[in-house]
Design a protein around this motif. Structure first.
Motif, mmCIF file in Angstrom:
data_model
loop_
_atom_site.group_PDB
_atom_site.id
_atom_site.type_symbol
_atom_site.label_atom_id
_atom_site.label_comp_id
_atom_site.label_asym_id
_atom_site.label_seq_id
_atom_site.Cartn_x
_atom_site.Cartn_y
_atom_site.Cartn_z
ATOM 1 N N PRO A 1 6.855 14.984 -3.114
ATOM 2 C CA PRO A 1 7.318 16.372 -3.167
ATOM 3 C C PRO A 1 7.597 16.832 -4.600
ATOM 4 O O PRO A 1 7.865 16.030 -5.480
ATOM 5 C CB PRO A 1 8.598 16.380 -2.343
ATOM 6 C CG PRO A 1 8.887 14.990 -1.963
ATOM 7 C CD PRO A 1 7.782 14.117 -2.433
ATOM 8 N N VAL A 2 7.543 18.138 -4.781
ATOM 9 C CA VAL A 2 7.833 18.765 -6.070
ATOM 10 C C VAL A 2 8.982 19.741 -5.855
ATOM 11 O O VAL A 2 8.973 20.529 -4.911
ATOM 12 C CB VAL A 2 6.589 19.505 -6.617
ATOM 13 C CG1 VAL A 2 6.912 20.250 -7.886
ATOM 14 C CG2 VAL A 2 5.459 18.516 -6.861
ATOM 15 N N CYS A 3 9.966 19.701 -6.721
ATOM 16 C CA CYS A 3 11.143 20.565 -6.622
ATOM 17 C C CYS A 3 10.749 22.023 -6.850
ATOM 18 O O CYS A 3 10.120 22.344 -7.867
ATOM 19 C CB CYS A 3 12.174 20.129 -7.649
ATOM 20 S SG CYS A 3 13.682 21.132 -7.650
ATOM 21 N N CYS B 1 19.230 12.242 -0.256
ATOM 22 C CA CYS B 1 19.916 13.528 -0.077
ATOM 23 C C CYS B 1 20.900 13.501 1.091
ATOM 24 O O CYS B 1 21.831 14.299 1.139
ATOM 25 C CB CYS B 1 18.915 14.662 0.096
ATOM 26 S SG CYS B 1 18.000 14.618 1.645
ATOM 27 N N ALA B 2 20.712 12.558 2.021
ATOM 28 C CA ALA B 2 21.582 12.483 3.196
ATOM 29 C C ALA B 2 22.998 12.028 2.847
ATOM 30 O O ALA B 2 23.918 12.246 3.629
ATOM 31 C CB ALA B 2 20.976 11.559 4.237
ATOM 32 N N CYS C 1 12.398 20.819 -0.329
ATOM 33 C CA CYS C 1 13.490 19.974 -0.819
ATOM 34 C C CYS C 1 13.628 20.104 -2.332
ATOM 35 O O CYS C 1 12.641 20.287 -3.040
ATOM 36 C CB CYS C 1 13.207 18.518 -0.464
ATOM 37 S SG CYS C 1 13.187 18.192 1.293
ATOM 38 N N TYR C 2 14.843 19.964 -2.798
ATOM 39 C CA TYR C 2 15.127 20.001 -4.229
ATOM 40 C C TYR C 2 15.256 18.578 -4.757
ATOM 41 O O TYR C 2 15.642 17.674 -4.022
ATOM 42 C CB TYR C 2 16.410 20.784 -4.496
ATOM 43 C CG TYR C 2 16.271 22.242 -4.121
ATOM 44 C CD1 TYR C 2 15.721 23.146 -5.009
ATOM 45 C CD2 TYR C 2 16.664 22.702 -2.875
ATOM 46 C CE1 TYR C 2 15.565 24.481 -4.665
ATOM 47 C CE2 TYR C 2 16.509 24.033 -2.514
ATOM 48 C CZ TYR C 2 15.960 24.911 -3.425
ATOM 49 O OH TYR C 2 15.794 26.224 -3.081
ATOM 50 N N CYS C 3 14.959 18.389 -6.031
ATOM 51 C CA CYS C 3 15.084 17.071 -6.647
ATOM 52 C C CYS C 3 16.559 16.702 -6.773
ATOM 53 O O CYS C 3 17.433 17.574 -6.661
ATOM 54 C CB CYS C 3 14.402 17.061 -8.021
ATOM 55 S SG CYS C 3 15.267 17.978 -9.312
ATOM 56 N N PRO C 4 16.868 15.428 -7.010
ATOM 57 C CA PRO C 4 18.266 15.013 -7.116
ATOM 58 C C PRO C 4 19.053 15.779 -8.180
ATOM 59 O O PRO C 4 20.194 16.174 -7.947
ATOM 60 C CB PRO C 4 18.180 13.529 -7.471
ATOM 61 C CG PRO C 4 16.860 13.086 -6.947
ATOM 62 C CD PRO C 4 15.954 14.283 -7.076
ATOM 63 N N VAL C 5 18.444 16.019 -9.328
ATOM 64 C CA VAL C 5 19.144 16.710 -10.421
ATOM 65 C C VAL C 5 19.490 18.142 -10.007
ATOM 66 O O VAL C 5 20.626 18.593 -10.165
ATOM 67 C CB VAL C 5 18.295 16.694 -11.713
ATOM 68 C CG1 VAL C 5 18.925 17.558 -12.793
ATOM 69 C CG2 VAL C 5 18.106 15.267 -12.204
ATOM 70 N N CYS C 6 18.518 18.868 -9.467
ATOM 71 C CA CYS C 6 18.756 20.261 -9.080
ATOM 72 C C CYS C 6 19.720 20.362 -7.896
ATOM 73 O O CYS C 6 20.600 21.215 -7.889
ATOM 74 C CB CYS C 6 17.437 20.959 -8.746
ATOM 75 S SG CYS C 6 16.452 21.337 -10.205
ATOM 76 N N LEU C 7 19.553 19.486 -6.907
ATOM 77 C CA LEU C 7 20.437 19.553 -5.749
ATOM 78 C C LEU C 7 21.878 19.288 -6.156
ATOM 79 O O LEU C 7 22.786 20.011 -5.751
ATOM 80 C CB LEU C 7 19.993 18.574 -4.665
ATOM 81 C CG LEU C 7 20.792 18.620 -3.369
ATOM 82 C CD1 LEU C 7 20.842 20.022 -2.769
ATOM 83 C CD2 LEU C 7 20.236 17.634 -2.360
#
Length: 55
Positions: free
Chosen positions: A2-4, A24-25, A40-46
């Motif tokens: 996936p890509v943010c 993310c869960a 879905c958003y990447c870890p940094v953005c989320l």
């Protein structure tokens, strides 16, 4: 992979990778995503969006 939709970074989705739980869960749910249905958003953005929503 996936890509943010926010920053364009590629990241690993645990569910797509076959892991029992995605990274993310373990984070609290985002109360409102800026682009509903954007994916879905990447870890940094989320994490940044969660911090911003906490005020």
């Amino acid at each position: 992979m996936p890509v943010c939709p926010r920053c364009g970074a590629a990241f690993t989705c645990g569910m797509l990778a076959g892991e029992p739980v995605c990274w993310c869960a373990v984070l609290p749910p985002l109360s409102s995503a800026p682009d509903e249905g954007a994916g879905c958003y990447c870890p940094v953005c989320l994490k940044a969006m969660l911090e911003a929503s906490e005020g």
